[in-house]
Scaffold this motif. Structure first.
Motif, PDB file in Angstrom:
ATOM      1  N   ARG A   1     -22.882   6.167  43.117  1.00 58.87           N
ATOM      2  CA  ARG A   1     -23.020   7.572  42.703  1.00 58.87           C
ATOM      3  C   ARG A   1     -22.423   8.503  43.757  1.00 58.87           C
ATOM      4  O   ARG A   1     -21.747   9.480  43.429  1.00 58.87           O
ATOM      5  CB  ARG A   1     -24.501   7.925  42.483  1.00 58.87           C
ATOM      6  CG  ARG A   1     -25.093   7.401  41.198  1.00 58.87           C
ATOM      7  CD  ARG A   1     -26.417   8.094  40.889  1.00 58.87           C
ATOM      8  NE  ARG A   1     -27.384   7.910  41.966  1.00 58.87           N
ATOM      9  CZ  ARG A   1     -28.238   6.897  42.038  1.00 58.87           C
ATOM     10  NH1 ARG A   1     -28.238   5.961  41.092  1.00 58.87           N
ATOM     11  NH2 ARG A   1     -29.091   6.805  43.040  1.00 58.87           N
ATOM     12  N   PHE A   2     -22.675   8.201  45.017  1.00 61.21           N
ATOM     13  CA  PHE A   2     -22.172   9.045  46.094  1.00 61.21           C
ATOM     14  C   PHE A   2     -20.645   9.047  46.114  1.00 61.21           C
ATOM     15  O   PHE A   2     -20.018  10.110  46.209  1.00 61.21           O
ATOM     16  CB  PHE A   2     -22.728   8.552  47.434  1.00 61.21           C
ATOM     17  CG  PHE A   2     -22.347   9.405  48.598  1.00 61.21           C
ATOM     18  CD1 PHE A   2     -23.009  10.590  48.866  1.00 61.21           C
ATOM     19  CD2 PHE A   2     -21.310   9.031  49.441  1.00 61.21           C
ATOM     20  CE1 PHE A   2     -22.654  11.386  49.949  1.00 61.21           C
ATOM     21  CE2 PHE A   2     -20.940   9.809  50.518  1.00 61.21           C
ATOM     22  CZ  PHE A   2     -21.613  10.991  50.776  1.00 61.21           C
ATOM     23  N   LEU A   3     -20.029   7.865  46.023  1.00 62.31           N
ATOM     24  CA  LEU A   3     -18.573   7.802  46.089  1.00 62.31           C
ATOM     25  C   LEU A   3     -17.913   8.405  44.863  1.00 62.31           C
ATOM     26  O   LEU A   3     -16.805   8.953  44.961  1.00 62.31           O
ATOM     27  CB  LEU A   3     -18.115   6.349  46.256  1.00 62.31           C
ATOM     28  CG  LEU A   3     -18.080   5.793  47.682  1.00 62.31           C
ATOM     29  CD1 LEU A   3     -17.221   4.542  47.739  1.00 62.31           C
ATOM     30  CD2 LEU A   3     -17.558   6.798  48.690  1.00 62.31           C
ATOM     31  N   LYS A   4     -18.556   8.325  43.714  1.00 62.58           N
ATOM     32  CA  LYS A   4     -17.966   8.909  42.514  1.00 62.58           C
ATOM     33  C   LYS A   4     -17.840  10.426  42.631  1.00 62.58           C
ATOM     34  O   LYS A   4     -16.946  11.033  42.035  1.00 62.58           O
ATOM     35  CB  LYS A   4     -18.798   8.532  41.290  1.00 62.58           C
ATOM     36  CG  LYS A   4     -18.605   7.072  40.870  1.00 62.58           C
ATOM     37  CD  LYS A   4     -19.509   6.676  39.722  1.00 62.58           C
ATOM     38  CE  LYS A   4     -19.298   5.198  39.365  1.00 62.58           C
ATOM     39  NZ  LYS A   4     -20.220   4.740  38.287  1.00 62.58           N
ATOM     40  N   VAL A   5     -18.722  11.039  43.418  1.00 58.20           N
ATOM     41  CA  VAL A   5     -18.663  12.484  43.632  1.00 58.20           C
ATOM     42  C   VAL A   5     -17.834  12.830  44.865  1.00 58.20           C
ATOM     43  O   VAL A   5     -17.107  13.828  44.879  1.00 58.20           O
ATOM     44  CB  VAL A   5     -20.092  13.059  43.777  1.00 58.20           C
ATOM     45  CG1 VAL A   5     -20.048  14.543  44.142  1.00 58.20           C
ATOM     46  CG2 VAL A   5     -20.886  12.848  42.496  1.00 58.20           C
ATOM     47  N   CYS A   6     -17.905  11.991  45.890  1.00 66.40           N
ATOM     48  CA  CYS A   6     -17.356  12.358  47.203  1.00 66.40           C
ATOM     49  C   CYS A   6     -16.164  11.511  47.646  1.00 66.40           C
ATOM     50  O   CYS A   6     -15.708  11.646  48.787  1.00 66.40           O
ATOM     51  CB  CYS A   6     -18.454  12.239  48.271  1.00 66.40           C
ATOM     52  SG  CYS A   6     -19.969  13.124  47.864  1.00 66.40           S
ATOM     53  N   GLY A   7     -15.643  10.661  46.798  1.00 69.30           N
ATOM     54  CA  GLY A   7     -14.609   9.740  47.241  1.00 69.30           C
ATOM     55  C   GLY A   7     -13.180  10.202  47.044  1.00 69.30           C
ATOM     56  O   GLY A   7     -12.260   9.598  47.608  1.00 69.30           O
TER      57      GLY A   7
END
Length: 650
Positions: A397-403
């Motif tokens: 979830r984090f990488l999908k927003v911040c990657g």
């Protein structure tokens, strides 16, 4: 008003300082025309006063109470003394994955060497020492905003048989002591069938790196903090930057009692409400709790004027705040809406290192930071997420927003990583140029195939991973921009000659290559590598047993790679005078050379090397039978700018 605020507390007894300061602070809030500016300064001053009010030592703090005493009562039960039963995890070691020599696994059980001093294979040795690895072409730029209290470079986790309340930790160091900078205890029992709902880490002891005079053995017994839970999981963190050579650890002894010790009640107690707990968290845990305590901006008051802050350009305030650590940003965001806006600006999180806070980072932390990290370009999650703290879904979830903007991703020792995580990385991080998976030994071999999708990669670190040959060939074929590649201790690669041939054909921009303990590369692979990767400046062939000088492989390297600055030929018994003379003639930019263990190099060839390579700063001749201490002293006298290493065994 300001004069009263600054001078009054010195004249008041300590127990009343907090009350008086609070009163002045509240009065100041209601009367100041430039409230927000002075509020921040007042809060800072208030914290300083509370810190000054404390007279007890940090090591005596327990929960929310502390006792003004340096003495403890005798334990009500017998002290248990135990050596480590098992080594559970570590970040690096000098040894190989298939033997016991110089490996972290030597820390389990009773001492093998102590009290003897010297370089022994039966000890635990980390991969690096000093600052030499920071001075070579493969060196990475450090992350900004790293707290000054965090200086750990490596770690090892040890399990003991019996959970105890620790009373002492003895570390038996047998060579170049002084690397240990933190000792931590964990609430989780590695042998329990029921994993705990929450895993807590407490720092028992922590200090900045300090130089120890002399390489002799010692028993290191720091004064540890008392904790309120029993433990049988101890973690040592080390920093070897001040060491002259590799540190060697022999054993760790845990002393403790089964029942919680009772502190002496000689003197009065200090209510911890009157002590700034955040200061202790900052020393021991780097103060990450603000990341796990989300708050609502709606609760923040919006003032009609922001005082002097209204006169400062937005960019200047951003520059000032850029010097704060991440937890400090999170705290400051809770003061007012103006500072909340600044502290949550994604531009403050372009470079984000969460490694210093590894013990507290979890899915909640990532979710809390998610909205702030939409522009993050450098992200360090090394050491985080283990024992269930970060889930695959939380990381995804984090990488999908911040990657989308990520250029550099550090994931060293991330044991939560699996194939799904690598797939998400390759899909969500199209601009990725640097990926560190060092010691991520839980990733299955087939998962590494996904990395081949990131054609923009310039740096890839796969040290101590299970990457296999097919996946690596695919990566090399599609990632032709690679400049730095680490394959040290990758034991599942069957044919390094084939790998070297692919590098020579596809990776023309390669500048550094780590093949430490590569088990089967031969002169054929070296020839392909030297012919195709002529920009190489750094090459580590340490402990590669299948390379023989008689085949001309080292001579070929010297002639084909004139830009070499670092060359490690560690433990290759066949390196001879001819190889050294070829390096002297062709590799005049050489800065670091390791020829530990050869019997075939004479003092004369070393003199030629030192005379030709004016930039040489590190030369390791340990266990070179023709280079005795007399020769080393002579060379040191004639070439004082070169650090010549010569280890010994007592």
């Amino acid at each position: 008003m300001v004069k009263l605020f600054s001078n009054t507390p010195q004249a008041v007894n300590a127990p009343y300082k907090g009350f008086l300061t609070s009163y002045i602070f509240l009065s100041h809030i209601s009367m100041s025309p430039v409230f927000p500016m002075l509020t921040v300064l007042s809060m800072f001053y208030y914290m300083c006063l509370r810190r000054r009010a404390r007279t007890a030592t940090r090591g005596e703090m327990n929960s929310r109470r502390a006792i003004e005493s340096n003495t403890r009562a005798l334990p009500i039960n017998v002290e248990i003394v135990q050596y480590a039963k098992e080594v559970l995890d570590f970040s690096s070691h000098y040894g190989s994955e298939n033997s016991m020599s110089y490996t972290m696994w030597n820390l389990a059980g009773i001492p093998n060497v102590y009290p003897s001093s010297g370089d022994f294979t039966q000890t635990a040795v980390f991969r690096t020492y000093g600052t030499w690895w920071d001075r070579c072409p493969s060196a990475r730029l450090p992350f900004k905003r790293t707290p000054s209290t965090f200086c750990s470079q490596d770690y090892v986790e040890l399990a003991f048989e019996e959970p105890v309340y620790p009373t002492a930790v003895h570390i038996l160091e047998t060579y170049h002591p002084g690397a240990v900078v933190r000792i931590l205890a964990c609430s989780a029992n590695p042998y329990s069938q029921n994993p705990p709902a929450e895993v807590r880490w407490e720092v028992l002891w922590s200090e900045a790196p300090a130089k120890v005079n002399g390489p002799q053995a010692r028993q290191f017994t720091p004064c540890i903090k008392q904790i309120n839970f029993p433990t049988n999981l101890i973690r040592l963190e080390v920093n070897s930057s001040l060491l002259d050579y590799y540190t060697e650890l022999d054993a760790v002894v845990l002393h403790g009692v089964k029942e919680r010790p009772v502190l002496s009640l000689k003197t009065s107690m200090i209510d911890m409400n009157d002590i700034d707990e955040d200061e202790d968290e900052e020393k021991y845990d780097c103060g990450i709790d603000p990341l796990n305590k989300p708050f609502s901006v709606v609760t923040l008051r919006e003032w009609p004027t922001n005082g002097y802050f209204d006169k400062l350009p937005y960019e200047l305030i951003q520059l000032i705040l850029s010097h704060l650590t991440v937890p400090d940003l999170c705290r400051l965001a809770q003061t007012c809406k103006l500072l909340y806006q600044h502290c949550c600006d994604p531009l403050q999180y372009i470079h984000l290192s969460l490694q210093p806070y590894w013990a507290r980072i979890n899915d909640t932390s990532l979710e809390y930071l998610q909205s702030r990290c939409t522009l993050v370009q450098w992200l360090n999650l090394s050491w985080t997420g283990n024992r269930g703290a970060i889930s695959v879904s939380g990381f995804s979830r984090f990488l999908k927003v911040c990657g989308s903007e990520l250029v550099r991703l550090e994931l060293s020792c991330g044991h939560f990583l699996n194939e799904t995580c690598l797939e998400v990385i390759t899909e969500m991080c199209p601009n990725l140029q640097e990926l560190n998976l060092s010691s991520c030994d839980k990733i299955p071999p087939q998962a590494f195939n996904h990395i081949a999708k990131v054609g923009s990669l310039k740096r890839l670190i796969l040290y101590r991973t299970k990457v296999e040959q097919t996946a690596l060939l695919s990566i090399l074929n599609f990632c032709s921009e690679l400049q730095h590649l680490s394959l040290g201790s990758c034991v599942m690669i069957e044919d390094y000659d084939l790998i070297a041939s692919m590098m020579g054909a596809k990776c023309k921009k390669l500048r550094s290559l780590d093949l430490w303990r590569c088990k089967n590369i031969t002169e054929s692979g070296i020839a392909e590598l030297a012919s195709g990767c002529q920009l190489l400046e750094e090459l580590d062939l340490g402990w590669c047993p299948t390379l023989q000088s008689s085949t001309g492989c080292f001579t070929n390297l010297a002639r084909k790679l004139p830009n070499l600055q670092k060359l490690f030929l560690t433990a290759n018994r066949s390196v001879c005078d001819t190889d050294i003379e070829e390096l002297a003639a062709n590799c005049t930019h050489l800065r670091q050379l390791d020829i530990l263990g050869t019997r075939m190099v004479s003092p004369a060839s070393l003199r030629k090397l030192l005379e030709s390579c004016k930039d040489l700063s590190l030369l390791d001749v340990s266990f070179c039978s023709q280079i005795d201490n007399r020769v080393v002293l002579e060379l040191n006298a004639n070439f004082p700018n070169v650090f010549i290493k010569k280890s010994f065994t007592q």
